[in-house]
Design a protein around this motif. Structure first.
Motif: not given
Length: 624
Positions: A187-203, A592-602
């Protein structure tokens, strides 16, 4: 600190900086780090290359192939439709749904296996919902690790602390001892990702970069109104057209329709490999009983043709036809046969010729289904149409023949990339076989009848043997080699860290430094030290290293060792701040077309957030 330890830490820090900057490819950084460690004799060549024979790396290769089979058979698309019906197209509901489903599977199957099963489904789901795959794939990878905390067998560190407790004479843990704390963790992980998802790749930004010229198969089918002009007729037992060629019948002249393709069932001894034979219709094509003819033309003409020869018309009038357009248009494109748009070049010898004299069917074995002339679409009586400069022709043929036509640019230019388009078409008839192979793999992973790497390799081989992956070339192309080299190159780094004593120095120093501030401070020290180190060495190795340290510290303090050992297990498993810390993180990096920075930010904020919550909650579940 000794010399080798200092060099190892410098290499580790430098590699981390390069990973974050993204200026040099991550796999090149990993290999470069290995070379430096070998040049300074910190690692032997055998140790430096041991990562490429590691079971995790071999398993990842197999899982990429299994994922390719799930994609190519359309099984992913089917699974995504189910989730789409349950969650709708809301990005929030999709994220929560994906994480819940993944965590439940991850409670019983290895997190790597869970991601392999779910990743093709989630990518297909994201595409169907109009969401960038990157918005869901990192949550998928993290959820597989979060789900591992729900049961004793969910992740190897859980078994490590169980063994440590038993060896020390303490009561062992039951299968569901982890479940309450695991639910809080999830539950902590889901709540956290709901706030942090804005840093994931933009559509819009990310998808726009990879956009290719040329319209998709669905767009072509819509523009040329294919679904309104395609009808299927079946050859009956007593039909007079049996054993005759299309040239003899001259269907197009008599009925103003074109037979563009024939599909016939084959009584194959190897029916698992192929059950339907597809043939692009040509003048010499011979008609057989039970053949299904794909006829292009108006409904009235198709019906007239069927009645004249005593054929069964399998489709109704366009107004009565049902089903999504995408499904109907797929009748024009399969894994072997496809459609493409071609443009006449300015100096084309075809300009001014009638379609029937163009030689498309005879020379390239393709049919012309329609012509776009300025804003007008010509779809009927094409044989007598004279081609003009600027015309766009919609053709159908095997992907191989379309690719050959694309190579000959003297007269026409094929818009788009036929080979790339062919890979997007799924072999739906193989989906049940792919599902069976996937279930077999999951069953073997749960029952542990064979080692996990063997279970995955069996599944990968079966996917190729039974045609769920088109061929070995496609199997190799389904593997993301950058991720493989990255993981294979970073695994030996853990050997260097342990070999030089850096891991022991770091762990013991932090625990002894924080011990004087009370049990909570010590618990935080154990958790965050484990969490930090697991970014660079495997979670299992990290748990093995820290479990005895945590146990000894708890005994010296005169408190229960349970919260400390749980801190080790959770801290070792909740590693989200880098792509190479866990195989699931690496598996989703490319898709997911992620860069290393995505893992740092999220990942890094999520890792810290979960750590803070766990340090606060663990004493409530397991008192000191």
């Amino acid at each position: 600190m000794n010399g080798p330890m200092i060099i190892t830490l410098i290499v580790l820090i430098a590699a981390s900086i390069l990973f974050v900057s993204g200026k040099i490819r991550s796999d090149l950084v990993a290999i470069g780090s290995l070379i430096i460690l070998m040049l300074f004799n910190i690692l032997t060549p055998a140790e430096a290359l041991s990562g490429f024979s590691n079971s995790v790396v071999i398993m990842m290769i197999g899982l990429f192939v299994v994922g390719g089979g799930i994609f190519q058979t359309g099984l992913a698309k089917m699974g995504s439709r189910v989730l789409l019906r349950l969650a709708g197209t809301s990005e929030t509901r999709l994220l929560v749904m994906v994480m819940l489903v993944t965590s439940v599977i991850g409670a019983f199957v290895s997190n790597t296996g869970t991601v392999a099963v779910m990743m093709p489904i989630v990518v297909s789901l994201a595409m169907s919902a109009g969401t960038h795959p990157g918005k869901l794939l990192m949550p998928l990878a993290f959820a597989s690790s979060l789900g591992g905390m729900l049961t004793l067998i969910g992740t190897p560190p859980n078994l490590v602390i169980q063994e440590t407790l038993l060896q020390a004479g303490y009561k062992g843990l039951s299968f569901f001892t982890f479940t309450p704390i695991g639910i809080v963790c999830l539950l902590t992980g889901i709540i956290g990702l709901l706030f942090l998802r804005r840093f994931l790749p933009d559509h819009q930004k990310e998808l726009g970069k990879g956009k290719k010229k040329g319209r998709s198969l669905k767009e072509l089918a819509k523009q040329y109104q294919l679904t309104q002009n395609l009808f299927r007729v079946q050859v009956n037992k007593d039909s007079p057209i049996q054993s005759k060629t299309l040239l003899e019948l001259d269907v197009s002249a008599k009925f103003e329709v074109n037979v563009i393709e024939i599909r016939r069932k084959i009584s194959a001894k190897n029916q698992f490999f192929k059950t339907i034979n597809q043939e692009i219709a040509g003048p010499d094509t011979v008609i057989h009983e039970d053949d299904i003819l794909y006829v292009n033309g108006t409904f009235e003409r198709a019906e007239q043709f069927a009645q004249h020869y005593g054929l069964t018309l399998l489709d109704h009038h366009v107004a009565e036809r049902s089903g999504p357009q995408s499904e109907q248009s797929e009748q024009y494109a399969t894994s072997e046969v496809g459609i493409a748009e071609v443009m006449l070049t300015p100096n084309s010898s075809l300009i001014g010729r009638l379609v029937k004299d163009s030689g498309f069917r005879e020379k390239y074995r393709v049919n012309i289904l329609g012509i776009q002339r300025k804003e007008q679409y010509l779809l009927h009586n094409l044989k007598e149409e004279r081609m003009k400069f600027g015309d766009a022709l919609l053709i159908q043929g095997t992907w191989k023949d379309i690719a050959l036509l694309a190579a000959n640019q003297a007269n026409v230019v094929v818009v788009g990339q036929p080979i790339e388009e062919s890979r997007k078409v799924t072999m739906d008839i193989k989906a049940p076989i792919a599902a069976g192979i996937m279930l077999l793999m999951v069953a073997l992973l749960i029952t542990e009848l064979v080692p996990a790497v063997v279970a995955v390799m069996i599944a990968a081989v079966l996917m190729v043997v039974f045609g769920c992956v088109r061929n070995m070339e496609e199997a190799y192309k389904s593997i993301n080699w950058e991720s493989i080299v990255l993981i294979g190159g970073m695994i030996p780094m853990s050997i260097a860290i342990e070999k030089t004593g850096a891991a022991t120095l770091l762990s013991e120093g932090l625990v002894s430094m924080l011990g004087g501030y009370g049990p909570i401070a010590l618990l935080a020290g154990v958790y965050f030290t484990t969490s930090l180190l697991t970014m660079f060495i495997s979670n299992t190795a990290c748990a093995v290293l820290f479990a005895p340290i945590a146990l000894t510290a708890a005994i010296q303090f005169g408190v229960s060792p349970y919260p400390y050992l749980f801190a080790v297990s959770i801290g070792a498993s909740m590693c989200f701040a880098s792509p190479f810390s866990t195989p699931p993180n690496a598996l989703v990096m490319s898709a997911g077309r992620y860069k290393f920075s995505h893992y740092i930010k999220v990942g890094l904020p999520l890792q810290v957030f979960i750590g803070v919550v766990m340090v606060a909650v663990l004493p409530l579940f397991f008192p000191f």
